[in-house]
Motif scaffolding. Structure first.
Motif, PDB file in Angstrom:
ATOM      1  N   LYS A 235      50.330  33.277  47.333  1.00 23.47           N
ATOM      2  CA  LYS A 235      51.538  34.128  47.403  1.00 23.47           C
ATOM      3  C   LYS A 235      51.416  35.273  46.916  1.00 23.47           C
ATOM      4  N   TYR A 236      51.094  35.207  45.542  1.00 26.37           N
ATOM      5  CA  TYR A 236      51.007  36.302  44.721  1.00 26.37           C
ATOM      6  C   TYR A 236      50.144  37.472  45.258  1.00 26.37           C
ATOM      7  N   LEU A 237      48.901  37.096  45.683  1.00 29.58           N
ATOM      8  CA  LEU A 237      48.001  38.131  46.347  1.00 29.58           C
ATOM      9  C   LEU A 237      48.694  38.715  47.854  1.00 29.58           C
ATOM     10  N   ARG A 238      49.198  37.793  48.401  1.00 26.81           N
ATOM     11  CA  ARG A 238      49.964  38.322  49.736  1.00 26.81           C
ATOM     12  C   ARG A 238      51.053  39.260  49.383  1.00 26.81           C
ATOM     13  N   THR A 239      51.832  39.035  48.270  1.00 31.75           N
ATOM     14  CA  THR A 239      52.889  40.180  48.257  1.00 31.75           C
ATOM     15  C   THR A 239      52.264  41.344  47.258  1.00 31.75           C
ATOM     16  N   LEU A 240      51.205  41.001  46.664  1.00 30.82           N
ATOM     17  CA  LEU A 240      50.884  42.242  45.661  1.00 30.82           C
ATOM     18  C   LEU A 240      49.066  42.347  45.975  1.00 30.82           C
ATOM     19  N   PRO A 241      48.802  42.850  47.043  1.00 31.48           N
ATOM     20  CA  PRO A 241      47.351  42.917  47.199  1.00 31.48           C
ATOM     21  C   PRO A 241      46.335  43.699  46.148  1.00 31.48           C
ATOM     22  N   LEU A 242      45.384  43.111  45.861  1.00 36.25           N
ATOM     23  CA  LEU A 242      44.550  43.937  45.078  1.00 36.25           C
ATOM     24  C   LEU A 242      44.083  45.265  45.632  1.00 36.25           C
ATOM     25  N   HIS A 243      44.115  45.323  46.884  1.00 40.06           N
ATOM     26  CA  HIS A 243      43.316  46.734  47.246  1.00 40.06           C
ATOM     27  C   HIS A 243      43.885  46.684  48.855  1.00 40.06           C
ATOM     28  N   HIS A 244      43.945  47.947  49.141  1.00 42.58           N
ATOM     29  CA  HIS A 244      44.589  48.112  50.828  1.00 42.58           C
ATOM     30  C   HIS A 244      43.672  47.530  51.787  1.00 42.58           C
ATOM     31  N   SER A 245      42.323  47.165  51.300  1.00 44.50           N
ATOM     32  CA  SER A 245      41.316  46.709  52.497  1.00 44.50           C
ATOM     33  C   SER A 245      41.784  44.959  52.425  1.00 44.50           C
ATOM     34  N   GLN A 246      42.492  44.472  51.718  1.00 48.69           N
ATOM     35  CA  GLN A 246      42.781  43.090  51.617  1.00 48.69           C
ATOM     36  C   GLN A 246      43.255  42.358  53.246  1.00 48.69           C
ATOM     37  N   GLN A 247      42.365  41.273  53.376  1.00 47.54           N
ATOM     38  CA  GLN A 247      42.627  40.791  54.650  1.00 47.54           C
ATOM     39  C   GLN A 247      42.446  39.026  54.383  1.00 47.54           C
ATOM     40  N   GLU A 248      43.427  38.335  54.876  1.00 42.50           N
ATOM     41  CA  GLU A 248      43.420  36.956  54.536  1.00 42.50           C
ATOM     42  C   GLU A 248      42.590  36.234  55.953  1.00 42.50           C
ATOM     43  N   ILE A 249      41.281  35.875  55.510  1.00 40.37           N
ATOM     44  CA  ILE A 249      40.456  35.442  56.774  1.00 40.37           C
ATOM     45  C   ILE A 249      40.485  33.982  56.935  1.00 40.37           C
ATOM     46  N   GLU A 250      40.960  33.227  55.884  1.00 38.68           N
ATOM     47  CA  GLU A 250      40.983  31.804  56.086  1.00 38.68           C
ATOM     48  C   GLU A 250      42.274  31.096  55.285  1.00 38.68           C
ATOM     49  N   THR A 251      42.879  30.315  55.779  1.00 39.49           N
ATOM     50  CA  THR A 251      44.078  29.632  55.125  1.00 39.49           C
ATOM     51  C   THR A 251      44.055  28.296  55.244  1.00 39.49           C
ATOM     52  N   PRO A 264      32.443  47.214  43.796  1.00 37.48           N
ATOM     53  CA  PRO A 264      32.611  45.981  42.982  1.00 37.48           C
ATOM     54  C   PRO A 264      32.599  46.810  41.415  1.00 37.48           C
ATOM     55  N   THR A 265      33.735  47.446  41.154  1.00 38.56           N
ATOM     56  CA  THR A 265      33.793  48.068  39.954  1.00 38.56           C
ATOM     57  C   THR A 265      34.192  47.157  38.674  1.00 38.56           C
ATOM     58  N   TYR A 266      33.975  47.632  37.495  1.00 43.23           N
ATOM     59  CA  TYR A 266      34.109  47.019  36.349  1.00 43.23           C
ATOM     60  C   TYR A 266      35.473  46.286  36.200  1.00 43.23           C
ATOM     61  N   GLU A 267      36.573  46.974  36.687  1.00 43.49           N
ATOM     62  CA  GLU A 267      37.841  46.718  36.696  1.00 43.49           C
ATOM     63  C   GLU A 267      38.116  45.674  37.376  1.00 43.49           C
ATOM     64  N   LEU A 268      37.536  45.819  38.942  1.00 40.85           N
ATOM     65  CA  LEU A 268      37.820  44.457  39.798  1.00 40.85           C
ATOM     66  C   LEU A 268      37.254  43.452  39.092  1.00 40.85           C
ATOM     67  N   ARG A 269      36.009  43.263  38.304  1.00 38.57           N
ATOM     68  CA  ARG A 269      35.299  42.317  37.915  1.00 38.57           C
ATOM     69  C   ARG A 269      36.265  41.617  36.806  1.00 38.57           C
ATOM     70  N   GLN A 270      37.032  42.545  36.210  1.00 38.42           N
ATOM     71  CA  GLN A 270      37.938  41.965  35.026  1.00 38.42           C
ATOM     72  C   GLN A 270      39.316  41.411  35.568  1.00 38.42           C
ATOM     73  N   GLU A 271      39.563  42.100  36.610  1.00 34.36           N
ATOM     74  CA  GLU A 271      40.832  41.317  37.293  1.00 34.36           C
ATOM     75  C   GLU A 271      40.524  39.902  37.765  1.00 34.36           C
ATOM     76  N   ILE A 272      39.506  39.867  38.590  1.00 36.43           N
ATOM     77  CA  ILE A 272      39.010  38.494  39.178  1.00 36.43           C
ATOM     78  C   ILE A 272      38.894  37.528  37.961  1.00 36.43           C
ATOM     79  N   PHE A 273      38.209  37.905  37.004  1.00 31.41           N
ATOM     80  CA  PHE A 273      37.923  36.881  36.051  1.00 31.41           C
ATOM     81  C   PHE A 273      39.303  36.487  35.210  1.00 31.41           C
ATOM     82  N   SER A 274      40.328  37.505  35.267  1.00 26.48           N
ATOM     83  CA  SER A 274      41.495  37.187  34.521  1.00 26.48           C
ATOM     84  C   SER A 274      42.303  35.912  35.135  1.00 26.48           C
ATOM     85  N   HIS A 275      41.919  35.574  36.407  1.00 24.58           N
ATOM     86  CA  HIS A 275      42.737  34.472  37.181  1.00 24.58           C
ATOM     87  C   HIS A 275      41.995  33.256  36.841  1.00 24.58           C
TER      88      HIS A 275
END
Length: 305
Positions: A235-251, A264-275
């Motif tokens: 729900k966090y990612l649904r309400t605050l997408p990481l990027h405008h290209s975000q699509q939920e392809i499996e639920t 796949p920028t450095y900032e993206l890697r850091q964001e993924i790792f933070s979760h």
């Protein structure tokens, strides 16, 4: 113009835009009535007519916002839809507007907690003015990994906010006239020169960063990235997408898979790792392996402690 006066003027411009936009349409008398209640007025009971039109012209130059008037509606923002769609401009104006409101109401200060922002905001006005006037800046900058500050000329193209920090995208003579991104809080001094420069007519900073997360820009090609997200974070990612290209392809009941198309920028890697364990890289394989190796090194450090 002294820096303090420039900052005060910018706040006044923002106040006027926010007042008119929030009202939808407003009379000159109502503007003055609200103005005299504002700390920005410094005791003025009304905005002098010549000053009012000077503010309107400056707002049009700085933000491309046209304040129009007719006898029926009073003053209003032309093309309100375009204004609302410009996320950077809207964010900038809303931020200053909220700051002005809090400063004017001392009783509100005890009810709002802010993150401490870096000091780079003091350079916003000279950079905005340089972009508007197409004037080259001479800056003194000290990077985190450099022992001494460096002074060089740069041609600013635009500003971007990321993680509560302001960044400027600029063509820099140091080291080799490339477009680079600088955090404003790493500048020690900025001054205008007498040199002019041009920005390509079709340049838009939103397009420049369209396929990236953060401020790294176009370092590499965008590619499909898939993340498997635990249900607790979906729900966090649904309400605050990481990027405008975000699509939920499996639920499913336990997780969802989100797909992105970006660099796949450095900032993206850091964001993924933070979760942590709540987000797993599914694709591409090379990125999944990179995360696997990073996690193994992290576990080894803790086991050796």
């Amino acid at each position: 113009m002294p820096k303090q006066n420039a900052a005060i003027l910018l706040n006044r411009y923002i106040w006027l835009v926010d007042t008119i936009y929030s009202a939808g349409s407003i009379s000159r008398e109502e503007i003055d009535r609200r103005w005299c209640r504002s700390l920005l007025s410094e005791g003025e009971m009304a905005i002098p007519e010549r000053t009012f039109h000077r503010y309107k012209d400056a707002i049009q130059e700085l933000f491309q916002i046209n304040i129009e008037f007719n006898k029926t509606r009073g003053y209003y923002i032309e093309n309100r839809t375009d204004y609302a769609r410009n996320e950077m401009r809207k964010w900038l104006i809303n931020t200053f507007a909220v700051n002005n409101l809090i400063n004017e109401g001392a009783n509100l200060r005890n009810h709002i907690a802010f993150e401490d922002l870096p000091s780079g905001q003091r350079f916003l006005t000279p950079i905005l003015e340089a972009i508007r006037d197409r004037v080259v800046l001479r800056v003194t900058h000290k990077g985190f990994n450099r022992p001494e500050a460096t002074t060089f000329k740069m041609k600013p193209y635009g500003l971007k906010v990321f993680k509560q920090r302001w960044y400027v995208l600029a063509e820099s003579e140091y080291p080799d006239h490339r477009l680079l991104v600088y955090s404003l809080d790493r500048f020690e001094a900025i001054e205008r020169t007498d040199e002019q420069y041009e920005i390509p007519e079709d340049f838009e900073i939103v397009d420049y960063f369209r396929n990236s997360y953060g401020v790294t820009g176009l370092k590499g090609e965008p590619e499909l990235i898939e993340l498997k997200v635990d249900v607790s974070q979906v729900k966090y990612l649904r309400t605050l997408p990481l990027h405008h290209s975000q699509q939920e392809i499996e639920t499913t009941d336990e997780y969802s898979v989100f797909q992105y198309f970006l660099v796949p920028t450095y900032e993206l890697r850091q964001e993924i790792f933070s979760h942590g364990s709540n987000v797993e890289v599914v694709h591409p394989k090379w990125l999944r392996e990179e995360f696997k190796n990073k996690i193994e090194k992290l576990v080894k450090k803790y086991l050796e402690a």
